[in-house]
Design a protein around this motif. Structure first.
Motif, PDB file in Angstrom:
ATOM      1  N   ARG A 145       0.845  -1.186   0.041  1.00  0.00           N
ATOM      2  CA  ARG A 145       0.010   0.139  -0.083  1.00  0.00           C
ATOM      3  C   ARG A 145       0.916   1.159  -0.046  1.00  0.00           C
ATOM      4  O   ARG A 145       1.646   1.569   0.994  1.00  0.00           O
ATOM      5  CB  ARG A 145      -1.021  -0.106   1.249  1.00  0.00           C
ATOM      6  CG  ARG A 145      -1.844   1.402   1.401  1.00  0.00           C
ATOM      7  CD  ARG A 145      -2.810   1.056   2.544  1.00  0.00           C
ATOM      8  NE  ARG A 145      -3.740   0.235   2.181  1.00  0.00           N
ATOM      9  CZ  ARG A 145      -4.466  -0.581   2.980  1.00  0.00           C
ATOM     10  NH1 ARG A 145      -3.981  -0.447   4.280  1.00  0.00           N
ATOM     11  NH2 ARG A 145      -5.256  -1.274   2.496  1.00  0.00           N
ATOM     12  N   SER A 146       0.692   1.996  -1.042  1.00  0.00           N
ATOM     13  CA  SER A 146       1.225   3.253  -1.224  1.00  0.00           C
ATOM     14  C   SER A 146       0.443   4.580  -0.883  1.00  0.00           C
ATOM     15  O   SER A 146      -0.372   4.508  -1.607  1.00  0.00           O
ATOM     16  CB  SER A 146       2.143   3.365  -2.318  1.00  0.00           C
ATOM     17  OG  SER A 146       2.754   4.651  -2.577  1.00  0.00           O
TER      18      SER A 146
ATOM     19  N   LYS B 125      -5.903  -1.251  -6.936  1.00  0.00           N
ATOM     20  CA  LYS B 125      -6.797  -0.059  -7.092  1.00  0.00           C
ATOM     21  C   LYS B 125      -6.039   1.081  -6.772  1.00  0.00           C
ATOM     22  O   LYS B 125      -4.952   1.046  -5.997  1.00  0.00           O
ATOM     23  CB  LYS B 125      -8.027  -0.269  -6.248  1.00  0.00           C
ATOM     24  CG  LYS B 125      -7.617  -0.281  -4.827  1.00  0.00           C
ATOM     25  CD  LYS B 125      -9.259  -0.421  -4.108  1.00  0.00           C
ATOM     26  CE  LYS B 125      -9.028  -0.655  -2.654  1.00  0.00           C
ATOM     27  NZ  LYS B 125     -10.320  -0.784  -1.786  1.00  0.00           N
ATOM     28  N   PHE B 126      -6.470   2.161  -7.324  1.00  0.00           N
ATOM     29  CA  PHE B 126      -5.630   3.566  -6.940  1.00  0.00           C
ATOM     30  C   PHE B 126      -6.902   4.771  -6.940  1.00  0.00           C
ATOM     31  O   PHE B 126      -7.746   4.543  -7.598  1.00  0.00           O
ATOM     32  CB  PHE B 126      -4.349   3.822  -8.026  1.00  0.00           C
ATOM     33  CG  PHE B 126      -4.880   4.616  -9.026  1.00  0.00           C
ATOM     34  CD1 PHE B 126      -5.229   6.082  -9.287  1.00  0.00           C
ATOM     35  CD2 PHE B 126      -4.965   3.506 -10.309  1.00  0.00           C
ATOM     36  CE1 PHE B 126      -5.606   6.393 -10.288  1.00  0.00           C
ATOM     37  CE2 PHE B 126      -5.438   4.223 -11.468  1.00  0.00           C
ATOM     38  CZ  PHE B 126      -5.568   5.513 -11.640  1.00  0.00           C
ATOM     39  N   VAL B 127      -6.582   5.656  -6.099  1.00  0.00           N
ATOM     40  CA  VAL B 127      -7.609   6.692  -5.688  1.00  0.00           C
ATOM     41  C   VAL B 127      -6.705   7.971  -6.176  1.00  0.00           C
ATOM     42  O   VAL B 127      -5.561   8.303  -5.211  1.00  0.00           O
ATOM     43  CB  VAL B 127      -8.169   6.637  -4.701  1.00  0.00           C
ATOM     44  CG1 VAL B 127      -9.041   7.793  -4.293  1.00  0.00           C
ATOM     45  CG2 VAL B 127      -8.911   5.647  -4.328  1.00  0.00           C
ATOM     46  N   TYR B 128      -7.099   8.776  -6.693  1.00  0.00           N
ATOM     47  CA  TYR B 128      -6.454  10.334  -6.893  1.00  0.00           C
ATOM     48  C   TYR B 128      -7.401  11.237  -6.404  1.00  0.00           C
ATOM     49  O   TYR B 128      -8.616  11.393  -7.196  1.00  0.00           O
ATOM     50  CB  TYR B 128      -5.965  10.590  -8.370  1.00  0.00           C
ATOM     51  CG  TYR B 128      -4.943  11.709  -8.550  1.00  0.00           C
ATOM     52  CD1 TYR B 128      -3.817  11.648  -8.742  1.00  0.00           C
ATOM     53  CD2 TYR B 128      -5.627  12.950  -8.772  1.00  0.00           C
ATOM     54  CE1 TYR B 128      -2.952  12.730  -9.255  1.00  0.00           C
ATOM     55  CE2 TYR B 128      -4.819  14.152  -8.836  1.00  0.00           C
ATOM     56  CZ  TYR B 128      -3.570  14.182  -9.053  1.00  0.00           C
ATOM     57  OH  TYR B 128      -2.760  15.063  -9.336  1.00  0.00           O
TER      58      TYR B 128
ATOM     59  N   ASP C 136      -3.173   0.500  -3.907  1.00  0.00           N
ATOM     60  CA  ASP C 136      -3.186  -0.560  -3.041  1.00  0.00           C
ATOM     61  C   ASP C 136      -3.038  -1.965  -4.181  1.00  0.00           C
ATOM     62  O   ASP C 136      -3.621  -1.665  -5.071  1.00  0.00           O
ATOM     63  CB  ASP C 136      -4.581  -0.941  -2.274  1.00  0.00           C
ATOM     64  CG  ASP C 136      -4.725  -0.274  -1.064  1.00  0.00           C
ATOM     65  OD1 ASP C 136      -3.532   0.850  -1.151  1.00  0.00           O
ATOM     66  OD2 ASP C 136      -5.615  -0.035  -0.550  1.00  0.00           O
ATOM     67  N   LEU C 137      -2.289  -2.688  -3.953  1.00  0.00           N
ATOM     68  CA  LEU C 137      -1.875  -3.689  -4.507  1.00  0.00           C
ATOM     69  C   LEU C 137      -2.063  -5.042  -3.558  1.00  0.00           C
ATOM     70  O   LEU C 137      -1.277  -5.477  -2.943  1.00  0.00           O
ATOM     71  CB  LEU C 137      -0.495  -4.125  -5.172  1.00  0.00           C
ATOM     72  CG  LEU C 137      -0.324  -5.108  -6.367  1.00  0.00           C
ATOM     73  CD1 LEU C 137      -1.472  -5.333  -7.544  1.00  0.00           C
ATOM     74  CD2 LEU C 137       1.141  -5.085  -6.839  1.00  0.00           C
ATOM     75  N   ASN C 138      -3.269  -5.719  -3.668  1.00  0.00           N
ATOM     76  CA  ASN C 138      -3.532  -6.691  -2.591  1.00  0.00           C
ATOM     77  C   ASN C 138      -3.173  -8.068  -2.843  1.00  0.00           C
ATOM     78  O   ASN C 138      -3.525  -9.026  -2.113  1.00  0.00           O
ATOM     79  CB  ASN C 138      -5.190  -6.456  -2.320  1.00  0.00           C
ATOM     80  CG  ASN C 138      -5.661  -5.196  -1.836  1.00  0.00           C
ATOM     81  OD1 ASN C 138      -5.045  -4.598  -0.900  1.00  0.00           O
ATOM     82  ND2 ASN C 138      -6.260  -4.463  -2.763  1.00  0.00           N
ATOM     83  N   THR C 139      -2.888  -8.422  -4.094  1.00  0.00           N
ATOM     84  CA  THR C 139      -2.302  -9.690  -4.725  1.00  0.00           C
ATOM     85  C   THR C 139      -0.882  -9.682  -4.825  1.00  0.00           C
ATOM     86  O   THR C 139      -0.361  -8.607  -5.207  1.00  0.00           O
ATOM     87  CB  THR C 139      -3.375 -10.131  -5.997  1.00  0.00           C
ATOM     88  OG1 THR C 139      -2.927 -11.343  -6.329  1.00  0.00           O
ATOM     89  CG2 THR C 139      -2.931  -9.123  -6.942  1.00  0.00           C
TER      90      THR C 139
END
Length: 677
Positions: A591-592, A623-626, A642-645
């Protein structure tokens, strides 16, 4: 008409040239091969194997029994300087006593060049051959071919003489193409092998199976105590002949493609085309069949019964006094685990050697303060057991050892520790100074491990972490009157993110730190770097520094363009290839988060800014949110990724590539400021 004639001539010449290249006898390199400029099968490669021949067979020696011979002949074309590494060959040999070591013999080689229009060759000499002892079990015999230039063809042949029946994996694929490969494996009927190709490989060669006749000359006098694989115990011989059958495997492959790296791939060697011959049993006439480990339970029991493994866990006197006062009475189990783990990390340093068996023995390693993987983590297990904690060793195959496809002791080369309780499992590896509970070094995050217990039970455990590793970055941005940018950065890193940074900077000097933090950031000056909890692996790792940046603003007349993510912006999509052959693999989910605050200059007004947005891959696997918002004279930007996998399959590559492309594009959108007139 002239064009047709030209094409016809080219066709004839090329086929004549190809015909001339078909002599694969050692030393019969053609001038045309040396003069070739690029590989006709893959023009992007720096080198190619023009021919490889490999033969494996068993010779019967009266004093030794069956001896394995492996003969290799390779002819390699070096196209440019980037291919020079292929002029050095390293051959790994098992190295114990004189009787139980593998030996490289019959080595000879030449380098071929064209000089003044003539084909000349340089012979491999003794000064080009080297030995390198890795540890008490392994050594490398290396040789470097002489006078290698761009365009050279090198050729060598050698034999490996081994007292062992187990056959090393047969590799059909390199990281450069193999234009022709001939293989012949001949094994006596007494040896039974499981046969399997690497199931992860995309290239599958064709094999031919047949038999051939063999004959043994045996001593038959007073032969009651004779073993087929050992010398007789007497010196007066009468010979008899015994006919037997060889089981033969052959292959003749052409144009084997190169095994090519792809971004974010765990270990390319896991996908190499190879034939695995696992010894299953030995059946000599008149003797009981000797079965080798046929199940993982058999393998783990055999390993646990070793004195250099399970035998080490029975020893505790050497550390009892040292840990008597280490843990206060009434401490929680988690605190005990953490204290013991940190104690072993500081007490015994890793010497860099792998292995499932203790190298020095736990007592000696503890006293000297250094040992191999098994030494250290068996000490950890023993100490935790002494504290009444349900701890056990876990056998692991590291990334560079591949995935064990058969139940075999050779399938494992590493040991870690697990604690099993009602709350689940806790994994530890005390060889990693910057590791923590449930934070293993990358080398051990491979496939799954096998827990083994004193009562003989064993089972698989997943090694890759499911715990999110986070990187949170806060950035303050101020635009100066000269249009330079200054500010400060604060970062907090957890779990694997923290371990990676600690590994990188734990021993770095101040000037090295500055250079590293300024690298790839453009015209940036970094000052006042501070680390918090660099050595305390129980806490997140924190970094802070100030920065000054020139050239971060694009000026067009009275308009300024600024990327709000500055030097943290992803500059390009690393996934450029049209198709993906292998999966995308990560060691851990990440998670960044970027939180950026920009103070707007007083003499400029905000003309435009990026829109809020985001994207998602495969139902939230990534997923990403801006989000961007203006509050008075400030702009606040929040970017979450987030890269959950830890696994993206090749069939999902196109979707992931598009997802990541939209993320990169969003990273590079700019705010526009217009000068107030």
């Amino acid at each position: 008409m002239k064009t047709i004639v030209t094409i016809f001539i080219i066709f004839i010449v090329s086929h004549v040239s190809i015909g001339q290249e078909q002599n694969y006898d050692f030393g019969k390199v053609s001038k045309q091969q040396v003069e070739e400029k690029i590989c006709h099968k893959d023009s992007s490669v720096n080198a190619a194997v023009l021919y490889k021949n490999e033969k494996i067979w068993f010779a019967y020696q009266q004093e030794e029994g069956f001896v394995q011979i492996r003969e290799v002949h390779e002819r390699i074309k070096i196209y440019n300087k980037l291919g020079y590494d292929w002029a050095t060959k390293r051959v790994r040999l098992y190295n114990r006593s004189i009787e139980n070591s593998e030996v490289l013999t019959s080595l000879k080689g030449y380098t071929f060049n064209v000089v003044d229009g003539k084909l000349v060759k340089d012979k491999l000499k003794k000064e080009g051959v080297f030995q390198e002892l890795v540890n008490e079990y392994w050594k490398y015999e290396s040789f470097t071919m002489p006078n290698v230039k761009e365009g050279s063809v090198i050729e060598y042949t050698y034999k490996i003489r081994s007292p062992y029946i187990q056959i090393d994996d047969i590799q059909f694929q390199y990281t450069i193409p193999i234009l022709k490969y001939d293989l012949k494996v001949s094994t006596p009927q007494y040896f039974n092998y499981n046969k399997l190709f690497n199931p992860k490989s995309k290239y599958v060669p064709e094999l031919e199976y047949s038999t051939s006749n063999g004959m043994l000359n045996l001593n038959t006098k007073d032969d009651t105590n004779r073993k087929w694989n050992k010398a007789p115990a007497f010196t007066n011989y009468h010979y008899s002949k015994v006919d037997y059958i060889n089981n033969v495997i052959m292959a003749s492959e052409v144009n084997i493609p190169a095994l090519k790296e792809e971004p974010m791939l765990d270990n390319i060697n896991n996908y190499r085309a190879k034939l695995i011959l696992e010894l299953k049993s030995i059946e000599y006439p008149g003797e009981p069949i000797e079965y080798f480990a046929s199940t993982w339970e058999d393998v783990t029991k055999n390993i646990y019964d070793l004195d250099k493994f399970g035998g080490q866990l029975n020893k505790s006197g050497y550390f009892k006094e040292d840990i008597a006062n280490l843990v206060e009475e009434g401490a929680s189990e988690f605190k005990k685990i953490n204290l013991i783990h940190n104690y072993v990390k500081s007490k015994v340093k890793w010497n860099g050697n792998y292995g499932v068996a203790a190298e020095k023995g736990v007592r000696k390693a503890y006293k000297e303060g250094v040992g191999n993987v098994a030494d250290i983590n068996l000490i950890l297990v023993a100490m935790l057991q002494e504290m009444g904690i349900e701890a056990n060793p876990v056998l692991v195959s590291t990334k560079n050892n591949g995935i064990p496809l058969f139940p075999t002791r050779q399938g494992f080369n590493y040991v870690i520790c697990v604690v099993e309780n009602d709350e689940g499992r806790v994994l530890m590896d005390a060889t990693s100074a910057n590791g923590a509970i449930n934070v293993l070094p990358s080398r051990a995050l491979h496939w799954q491990g096998r827990v083994i217990r004193e009562n003989g039970s064993s089972n698989w455990v997943q090694l890759k972490s499911k715990v999110m590793s986070e990187e949170t970055t806060s950035v303050k941005v101020q635009i100066q009157s000269d249009l330079s940018i200054s500010g400060e950065v604060r970062q907090i890193l957890t779990n694997y993110m923290a371990m990676n940074y600690r590994d990188r900077y734990i021993d770095a000097k101040d000037d090295e730190l500055l250079k590293d933090f300024e690298r790839d950031k453009g015209d940036v000056i970094i000052e006042n770097i501070e680390f918090r909890d660099l050595s305390n692996t129980d806490k997140p790792f924190q970094i802070s520094y100030d920065y000054q940046m020139q050239g971060g603003i694009e000026v067009i007349g009275e308009t300024l363009l600024l990327n709000p993510l500055l030097f943290f912006a992803e500059s390009e999509n690393i996934f450029k290839q049209e198709e993906r052959t292998y999966p995308i693999t990560l060691d851990f989910p990440i998670r960044s988060k970027y939180m950026i605050t920009i103070l707007l200059p007083e003499d400029y007004e905000l003309e435009s800014m990026p829109e809020n947005g985001g994207s998602e891959f495969n139902n939230g696997e990534a997923k990403f949110v801006y989000a961007i918002n203006r509050m008075g004279n400030y702009l606040q930007i929040l970017v979450n990724f987030d890269l959950n996998t830890t696994l993206v399959l090749p069939e999902d590559y196109e979707y992931f590539k598009n997802f990541f492309r939209s993320y990169v594009e969003k990273h590079n959108e700019k705010i526009v400021l217009k000068k107030i007139i």
